[in-house]
Every structure is written in C-alpha cells, then in structure tokens.
Design an enzyme around this catalytic site. Structure first.
Site, short mmCIF file in Angstrom:
data_model
loop_
_atom_site.label_atom_id
_atom_site.label_comp_id
_atom_site.label_asym_id
_atom_site.label_seq_id
_atom_site.Cartn_x
_atom_site.Cartn_y
_atom_site.Cartn_z
CD GLU A 133 12.24 -3.82 3.73
OE1 GLU A 133 12.79 -3.80 2.72
OE2 GLU A 133 13.22 -4.66 4.83
CB CYS A 172 10.02 -4.48 -3.97
SG CYS A 172 9.66 -5.84 -3.11
P1 NAD Z 1 0.18 0.36 0.02
O1 NAD Z 1 1.22 1.37 0.74
O2 NAD Z 1 -0.31 1.18 -0.49
O3 NAD Z 1 -0.63 -0.12 1.38
C1 NAD Z 1 0.68 -0.72 1.99
C2 NAD Z 1 0.03 -1.49 3.22
O4 NAD Z 1 -0.11 0.23 4.41
C3 NAD Z 1 -1.43 -1.44 3.55
O5 NAD Z 1 -1.88 -2.15 4.21
C4 NAD Z 1 -1.85 -0.39 3.52
O6 NAD Z 1 -3.44 -0.48 3.95
C5 NAD Z 1 -1.72 0.09 4.51
N1 NAD Z 1 -0.97 1.73 4.68
C6 NAD Z 1 -1.31 2.99 3.89
N2 NAD Z 1 -1.48 4.73 4.47
C7 NAD Z 1 -1.42 3.71 5.39
C8 NAD Z 1 -0.78 4.79 6.78
N3 NAD Z 1 -0.95 5.77 6.51
N4 NAD Z 1 -0.33 4.44 8.30
C9 NAD Z 1 -0.38 3.39 8.08
N5 NAD Z 1 -1.10 2.25 6.80
C10 NAD Z 1 -0.68 2.31 5.32
O7 NAD Z 1 1.50 -0.47 -0.71
P2 NAD Z 1 0.21 -1.59 -1.95
O8 NAD Z 1 0.07 -0.65 -2.52
O9 NAD Z 1 -0.26 -2.13 -1.02
O10 NAD Z 1 2.58 -2.09 -2.37
C11 NAD Z 1 2.32 -1.59 -3.46
C12 NAD Z 1 4.17 -1.26 -2.89
O11 NAD Z 1 4.53 -2.27 -1.97
C13 NAD Z 1 4.31 -1.51 -3.79
O12 NAD Z 1 5.51 -0.04 -3.40
C14 NAD Z 1 5.96 -2.15 -3.38
O13 NAD Z 1 7.24 -1.63 -4.33
C15 NAD Z 1 6.23 -1.69 -2.26
N6 NAD Z 1 6.37 -3.14 -2.24
C16 NAD Z 1 7.97 -2.88 -1.67
C17 NAD Z 1 8.85 -4.59 -0.86
C18 NAD Z 1 9.88 -4.26 -0.21
O14 NAD Z 1 10.21 -5.22 0.34
N7 NAD Z 1 10.56 -3.41 -0.18
C19 NAD Z 1 7.90 -5.71 -0.90
C20 NAD Z 1 6.54 -5.64 -1.41
C21 NAD Z 1 5.64 -4.54 -2.48
#
Ligand code: NAD
Length: 492
Positions: free
Chosen positions: A251, A285
């Site tokens: 997501e 999001c």
């Molecule tokens: P992010 O991608 O920086 O991190 C999300 C999670 O992924 C964190 O726990 C992070 O530690 C982990 N992560 C990062 N790199 C990784 C890797 N290489 N391997 C495994 N895990 C990894 O996102 P964020 O800044 O925490 O959240 C904001 C983003 O989330 C925005 O882009 C937003 O649109 C999206 N979001 C989407 C939804 C949806 O339902 N589509 C809902 C909420 C947020």
C-alpha cells in the site's frame, strides 16, 4: 536530563532489548523532545523473531478460527478500554490532534472486530470432478509467517489493519513499525499479548528498514510481506522479496486529484476540500494532493478555499482548539518546504503561505495554496505529503479526468458533481483504486483499499484483502470403491 520511557521488543513471548545496545530515540514533534527509546533491532533479532513465528504458527493454525476470533474481540475490547491512553501516546509521537488520534484508535479496535467476523467465512469451494467418484476441494490455508511493515502517518490503524487479517486466517506475524512512531505499535502489541495471543504468534522488532525490514523481506521463512509506506521503499521490498518469491501486499504513495464541477454543492465541496487536504496535516495517502476546478467556478471557489484554509488553527495537538498539529518530523517538513520553493522557482503563484507558525518549537507548517502550476510540474506529479496544495483549472469534465489519470500514482480520487453522466464517467474512467463521489474518506473496513500503477499491489480491508492472507490449495479426492482411469499405464 530527564528519564525517558524505555520500551522493548517482543520476540518469542519475551520482552527484550535485542542484540545491540543502541536505541532509537522517539521525538515528540510538538516539543522536539525525546519522549522514549526503543531498541535498534538487528538482523539477528529479526531472524530470531521469524524462527519463533514459524514454530508458533503451526499450533495457531490448528486453533479453530472461532477461538482466534474471540481473542481478536478481546484485543478490540482492550483497545477501547485504553482509548484515551493510546490516543495520547499516538499524538505524542506523531503530532496529529488528539481528536483525530481518538478516531484512529477507534478504527484500530474496529479492525479487530471486523476481521473477527470472518471466523466462519474463510471459504473455499467444492467442485464436481470430470471423473466419476471424485471430488475437488479448493481450500484457503494460512500462508505461514507474515512480515508486517508499517509507516508513521497512522501508527496505530496501520498495525491493526495488518495484524487482524493475518491472525484470523491463522498466520503468525513479525511486525516492524516506523522508527518515527514505534510507541503505538508497542502499546498495541502489549494489548495483543494481554488478550491471550499465544507466545511467538505476534513478534515485534523495532529498527531500521534497511536492516530489520530488509531481513524480514528477504528471509526464506517469510511467506507474505504486507507493507504500507512509500513507493520507493515498496520497490526495494519487491526486489528483496524475489529471494523467496514472497507474496506481497504493498500500500504505497498517492497523489489524489480533487475535481470540483460547476454543478456540485459548492459549500459542501469546499468543506470536503479543506478537510481532505489538511487532515493529519496533509500526511495521509488519500489526501487531496491537487485540485482541478471547473474554470467557471474557480475564482470564487479558490477565494473561499483560501479563506477557510487561513482560518484553520495550527498548534498544540492536545488542545481542543487545534485543527492542525505539527508535521511528524523536521525531515518531512523540509520535503514540503522544498515543494513550496520549487513552486516559487517555477513562477507559480503562492496565494497562501502557511509558514512555520508563531510557536518557538515544533515542526509546524501551515496551509499553503499554490496557483498557476503546470500539469507536468513535480507539484502535480509527485507526492507532497504535507499541507500544500496546487490548484489547476479545467474547461471540460473529460479534461479533468484525463489530467487526473495523467500521474504515476493511482490510489484515491475525489469528484464533486451532481450530474449522473459525470458520476458514471468518474466511476468507470478514473483509474484509481478509490473514487469518492461527493464525499471524503477515510476508507471503510468493508471497502478494498487498493492502488493502480505505482500506488501498490493487492488490497487491504474487505474480503478481498483478507483473502490475500491465505494460500489456495486444491485437493483432488477419489472415493471410488474400485478406482480406475482410462489413461494409466500400460497404454495398450
Ligand atoms: P517509508 O517507505 O519511509 O517507510 C514505511 C516502512 O517501511 C517503515 O517501517 C520503514 O522502516 C520500512 N522500510 C523502508 N525501507 C525499507 C526496506 N528497504 N525494506 C524493508 N522495510 C523498509 O514510508 P513512511 O515515510 O513511513 O510513510 C509515508 C508513506 O506511506 C507515504 O508515501 C504514504 O503515501 C504511504 N502510505 C500509504 C498508505 C496506503 O494505504 N497506500 C497508507 C499510509 C501511508
């Protein structure tokens, strides 16, 4: 220096600080003070958690779903009992107004109740065979171990949205929350533990995405990765998961278009437009990320939109008088500010610049509205994820749909019109996972939350989301007294 809360990780039923002394500091975005620490987990901690999850899952799978459901219902009840405490933890680490945090906590409880209802509905098929005396069954079995990776913008609800479907379908979980906001996850896992989820079925490992997250995504014990976060991280996870062909629910980012047509209920559309952009300080999001206004109403609509944006109160998120809290981190605020700088450089008109607020501390950024932006600008094409909105003008409804679709993201979209033809065009032609017609979100539990293009894979919520936590298996059963098949050896 004041003493801060020291939280731990849950691995195989034991609360532990893991293999490394180093801690992650959790900072309150309003006061900019460290309020707690969690362990910076290691690759080895992640492996231990996965091993525990593999063993615990075997027994959990044999537990009747109705019994699993009663534990989920208990989790929901405990969340409701601790509503205020959980909401305050959430606001302290993430910055959203307490009013929004309470709603999020309610949503977390609702996830456990909703998925508990599926206990008697994890359905397969029984099909007739092409041969006499045979039956075909298609079953839905648990996948095994689920790696659940969550973001910071809904630190409680995103955890619940993954734990509840994983558990009801008989999977075990290793959860890795965002390092910005691990405390809500810690509190939820304490509740899960207290509600009687057996040892090792839910594990919590805090730490970096590049280490703990990477291990969880590429480890052969992981069956399904369910991650909510940025598109960039989702792409890395997809590559890593190829190691074991891990199943994926991703997501990811969004860039929701918000279309207002001349025949809409304008007062209502205005209220919705303001909320859809500034809710959670724009860090959602499904936030409205670009407005497409019918040229015949644009000037009036925009004037009122700016007036209403200006009237929003930015400040202490624990105050009842606050509409917008701070952004989650200095880094996220800088990202939004870079978009405002870019708008200036591109020659767009900043008709409202919210700025950093009168408060001395806190990562505040007020509502910002930008006009005269081109469709190709990064302001229209890239996710801003803050209280900044570009506004564009359209001449026809079809043009609005084309411009909405002209974007690599495809998560949520909004349309305000009373014309039935326009409504159906939006339903059929806007290629986004969600279209809100004359209303705003958030999404509901029974809806499939899903994205086109770079916004993700799979779905969450609804029975469609639930089914992704299961593995199909087909059984061919022969029950003939004297079985025979015409094509067995020898052929003559
Ligand atoms: P992010 O991608 O920086 O991190 C999300 C999670 O992924 C964190 O726990 C992070 O530690 C982990 N992560 C990062 N790199 C990784 C890797 N290489 N391997 C495994 N895990 C990894 O996102 P964020 O800044 O925490 O959240 C904001 C983003 O989330 C925005 O882009 C937003 O649109 C999206 N979001 C989407 C939804 C949806 O339902 N589509 C809902 C909420 C947020």
């Amino acid at each position: 220096m004041s003493i801060v809360r020291q939280e731990m990780m849950l691995v195989d039923g034991e609360w532990t600080s893991g293999g490394r002394d180093e801690k992650i500091e959790v900072v309150n975005p309003t006061s900019e003070e460290v309020i707690a620490t969690v362990p910076r987990g290691t690759r080895e901690d992640a492996r231990r958690a996965l091993e525990a999850a593999v063993i615990a899952q075997r027994k959990w799978e044999e537990t009747p779903p109705i019994k699993r459901a009663s534990i989920l219902a208990k989790v929901a009840q405990l969340i409701r009992e601790k509503r205020e405490e959980l909401a305050r933890v959430l606001t302290s680490e993430q910055g959203k107004p307490l009013f929004e945090a309470r709603l999020e906590v309610d949503g977390s409880a609702a996830h456990f109740d909703y998925f508990a209802e599926f206990a008697r509905r994890i359905e397969g098929d029984v099909l007739p065979s092409d041969n006499p005396g045979q039956t075909i069954m298609i079953l839905r079995l648990p996948i095994g171990v689920v790696a659940a990776i969550t973001p910071w913008n809904f630190p409680s609800a995103m955890v619940a949205r993954k734990l509840a479907p994983a558990l009801i379908t008989g999977n075990s979980v290793v959860l890795k929350p965002s390092s910005n906001t691990p405390l809500s996850a810690v509190e939820l896992v304490k509740i899960v533990d207290q509600a009687g989820v057996p040892r090792g079925v839910v594990n919590l490992v805090t730490g970096d995405g590049s280490e703990v997250g990477d291990e969880l995504c590429g480890n052969k014990s992981t069956g399904l990765i369910t991650m909510t976060g940025s598109t960039e991280a989702g792409q890395k996870i997809m590559q890593r998961a190829s190691n074991q062909l891990g199943k994926l629910i991703l997501e990811l980012g969004g860039k929701a278009p918000f279309i207002v047509w001349r025949d809409a209920d304008i007062e209502w559309a205005l209220k919705c437009a303001v909320w859809a952009r500034y809710w959670n300080c724009g860090q959602t999001c499904i936030s409205s990320e670009r407005m497409y206004l019918d040229s015949s109403i644009k000037t009036k609509f925009l004037a009122k939109f700016v007036q209403m944006s200006k009237a929003l109160r930015t400040g202490d998120p624990t105050s009842k008088m606050t509409d917008l809290g701070p952004m989650v981190s200095k880094k996220e605020r800088s990202t939004s500010e870079r978009f405002i700088d870019l708008a200036e450089r591109e020659g767009s008109k900043i008709i409202l610049h919210g700025g950093r607020s009168h408060l001395k501390k806190g990562w505040f950024l007020g509502p910002t509205v930008i006009e005269g932006v081109s469709q190709g600008s990064p302001l229209v094409q890239k996710e801003i994820f803050g209280p900044v909105v570009p506004v564009l003008e359209v001449e026809t409804f079809d043009q609005a749909i084309d411009m909405a679709n002209d974007c690599e993201y495809g998560l949520a979209s909004y349309v305000f019109t009373k014309d039935n033809v326009n409504v159906m065009k939006a339903v059929q032609r806007i290629k986004f996972g969600e279209t809100y017609v004359n209303q705003v979100g958030p999404e509901q539990l029974q809806g499939a939350h899903t994205g086109f293009r770079m916004s993700g894979l799979g779905a969450e919520g609804s029975r469609h989301g639930l089914e992704l936590y299961t593995q199909l298996k087909t059984c061919y059963i022969d029950w003939n007294d004297s079985p025979s098949l015409p094509y067995l050896f020898p052929y003559h």
